[in-house]
Design an enzyme around this catalytic site. Structure first.
Site, PDB file in Angstrom:
ATOM      1  N   ASP A  29       0.851  -1.187   0.000  1.00 12.28           N
ATOM      2  CA  ASP A  29       0.000   0.000   0.000  1.00 12.28           C
ATOM      3  C   ASP A  29       0.892   1.245   0.000  1.00 12.28           C
ATOM      4  O   ASP A  29       1.893   1.311   0.715  1.00 12.28           O
ATOM      5  CB  ASP A  29      -0.920  -0.005   1.227  1.00 12.28           C
ATOM      6  CG  ASP A  29      -2.070   0.968   1.084  1.00 12.28           C
ATOM      7  OD1 ASP A  29      -3.224   0.514   0.971  1.00 12.28           O
ATOM      8  OD2 ASP A  29      -1.819   2.203   1.090  1.00 12.28           O
ATOM      9  N   ASN A  87     -12.663  -3.150   2.653  1.00 19.05           N
ATOM     10  CA  ASN A  87     -13.551  -2.002   2.794  1.00 19.05           C
ATOM     11  C   ASN A  87     -14.545  -2.008   1.637  1.00 19.05           C
ATOM     12  O   ASN A  87     -14.153  -2.213   0.480  1.00 19.05           O
ATOM     13  CB  ASN A  87     -12.742  -0.703   2.787  1.00 19.05           C
ATOM     14  CG  ASN A  87     -11.835  -0.586   3.997  1.00 19.05           C
ATOM     15  OD1 ASN A  87     -12.173  -1.052   5.082  1.00 19.05           O
ATOM     16  ND2 ASN A  87     -10.671   0.019   3.815  1.00 19.05           N
ATOM     17  N   GLN A  94     -14.344   2.471   1.464  1.00 17.81           N
ATOM     18  CA  GLN A  94     -13.725   2.097   0.190  1.00 17.81           C
ATOM     19  C   GLN A  94     -13.465   3.340  -0.650  1.00 17.81           C
ATOM     20  O   GLN A  94     -14.367   4.140  -0.890  1.00 17.81           O
ATOM     21  CB  GLN A  94     -14.645   1.132  -0.582  1.00 17.81           C
ATOM     22  CG  GLN A  94     -14.012   0.631  -1.878  1.00 17.81           C
ATOM     23  CD  GLN A  94     -14.873  -0.397  -2.605  1.00 17.81           C
ATOM     24  OE1 GLN A  94     -16.040  -0.637  -2.229  1.00 17.81           O
ATOM     25  NE2 GLN A  94     -14.323  -1.003  -3.636  1.00 17.81           N
ATOM     26  N   HIS A 100     -10.275  -5.091  -3.387  1.00 21.71           N
ATOM     27  CA  HIS A 100      -8.913  -5.377  -2.915  1.00 21.71           C
ATOM     28  C   HIS A 100      -8.995  -5.805  -1.464  1.00 21.71           C
ATOM     29  O   HIS A 100      -9.841  -5.324  -0.703  1.00 21.71           O
ATOM     30  CB  HIS A 100      -7.997  -4.171  -3.086  1.00 21.71           C
ATOM     31  CG  HIS A 100      -8.570  -2.896  -2.551  1.00 21.71           C
ATOM     32  ND1 HIS A 100      -9.535  -2.183  -3.234  1.00 21.71           N
ATOM     33  CD2 HIS A 100      -8.346  -2.237  -1.403  1.00 21.71           C
ATOM     34  CE1 HIS A 100      -9.868  -1.125  -2.516  1.00 21.71           C
ATOM     35  NE2 HIS A 100      -9.169  -1.134  -1.391  1.00 21.71           N
ATOM     36  N   HIS A 102      -6.996  -5.903   2.028  1.00 22.00           N
ATOM     37  CA  HIS A 102      -5.861  -5.378   2.797  1.00 22.00           C
ATOM     38  C   HIS A 102      -5.349  -6.475   3.717  1.00 22.00           C
ATOM     39  O   HIS A 102      -6.135  -7.109   4.439  1.00 22.00           O
ATOM     40  CB  HIS A 102      -6.300  -4.211   3.691  1.00 22.00           C
ATOM     41  CG  HIS A 102      -6.780  -2.990   2.982  1.00 22.00           C
ATOM     42  ND1 HIS A 102      -6.011  -1.858   2.820  1.00 22.00           N
ATOM     43  CD2 HIS A 102      -7.979  -2.699   2.413  1.00 22.00           C
ATOM     44  CE1 HIS A 102      -6.705  -0.922   2.185  1.00 22.00           C
ATOM     45  NE2 HIS A 102      -7.908  -1.408   1.938  1.00 22.00           N
TER      46      HIS A 102
HETATM   47  P1  AMP Z   1      -9.645   1.423   0.299  1.00 20.45           P
HETATM   48  O1  AMP Z   1      -9.715   2.724   1.046  1.00 20.45           O
HETATM   49  O2  AMP Z   1     -10.016   0.224   1.080  1.00 20.45           O
HETATM   50  O3  AMP Z   1     -10.384   1.524  -1.025  1.00 20.45           O
HETATM   51  O4  AMP Z   1      -8.113   1.205  -0.019  1.00 20.45           O
HETATM   52  C1  AMP Z   1      -7.437   1.798  -1.073  1.00 20.45           C
HETATM   53  C2  AMP Z   1      -5.996   1.719  -0.707  1.00 20.45           C
HETATM   54  O5  AMP Z   1      -5.232   1.899  -1.876  1.00 20.45           O
HETATM   55  C3  AMP Z   1      -5.541   2.795   0.281  1.00 20.45           C
HETATM   56  O6  AMP Z   1      -5.009   2.159   1.446  1.00 20.45           O
HETATM   57  C4  AMP Z   1      -4.482   3.571  -0.493  1.00 20.45           C
HETATM   58  O7  AMP Z   1      -3.411   3.971   0.325  1.00 20.45           O
HETATM   59  C5  AMP Z   1      -4.053   2.559  -1.527  1.00 20.45           C
HETATM   60  N1  AMP Z   1      -3.510   3.098  -2.760  1.00 20.45           N
HETATM   61  C6  AMP Z   1      -4.020   4.112  -3.510  1.00 20.45           C
HETATM   62  N2  AMP Z   1      -3.261   4.301  -4.596  1.00 20.45           N
HETATM   63  C7  AMP Z   1      -2.250   3.401  -4.547  1.00 20.45           C
HETATM   64  C8  AMP Z   1      -1.136   3.095  -5.389  1.00 20.45           C
HETATM   65  N3  AMP Z   1      -0.893   3.773  -6.518  1.00 20.45           N
HETATM   66  N4  AMP Z   1      -0.312   2.089  -4.999  1.00 20.45           N
HETATM   67  C9  AMP Z   1      -0.530   1.413  -3.859  1.00 20.45           C
HETATM   68  N5  AMP Z   1      -1.569   1.649  -3.044  1.00 20.45           N
HETATM   69  C10 AMP Z   1      -2.409   2.622  -3.372  1.00 20.45           C
END
Ligand code: AMP
Ligand code: ZN
Length: 114
Positions: A29, A87, A94, A100, A102
């Site tokens: 992440d 999420n 989300q 995805h 985590h």
């Molecule tokens: P969610 O809030 O559950 O949708 O999680 C999205 C996650 O994606 C967050 O924890 C962000 O920090 C992560 N994220 C967003 N852009 C990137 C990226 N380019 N590479 C890796 N993680 C990312």
């Protein structure tokens, strides 16, 4: 489709995969919430748990049965413990609308989550 995780999964946006196979990729992440914070992302675009189809059962099982325990072991958090989070939707927190998982570990987690 203009989807960040589709682009990461198909290589359009470069990323360092810590794991990949025919159906998923996993990478760190960008904004880690724990010493180990991995995202496991299906190559197929699935918007959220709500969008799972019957045909996705093998994929969902693969992530939980094969990939999560393998990565937890590789990252040496299998014994100490870890948290697996999906999420879903606005109130679920989300922000990226491509399903995805985590995988968080390397510190003590609190409950309830914020
Ligand atoms: P969610 O809030 O559950 O949708 O999680 C999205 C996650 O994606 C967050 O924890 C962000 O920090 C992560 N994220 C967003 N852009 C990137 C990226 N380019 N590479 C890796 N993680 C990312
Ligand atoms: Zn996508």
């Amino acid at each position: 489709m203009d989807c960040l995780f589709c682009k990461i999964a198909n290589g359009e946006i470069p990323s360092n995969f810590i794991y990949e196979d025919e159906s998923v990729v996993a990478f760190r992440d960008i904004n880690p919430q724990a010493p180990q914070h991995i995202l496991i992302v299906p190559r197929k675009h699935i918007a959220s748990i709500n969008a799972f189809e019957v045909d996705d059962k093998d994929l969902a099982a693969h992530i939980l049965v094969d990939v999560v325990p393998k990565l937890a072991k590789d990252l040496k958090i299998d014994e100490s413990g870890y948290r697996v989070v999906i999420n879903t939707g606005d109130e679920g927190g989300q922000t990226v609308h491509h399903l995805h998982v985590h995988l968080l570990g390397g510190r003590s987690m609190q409950w309830p989550p914020g």
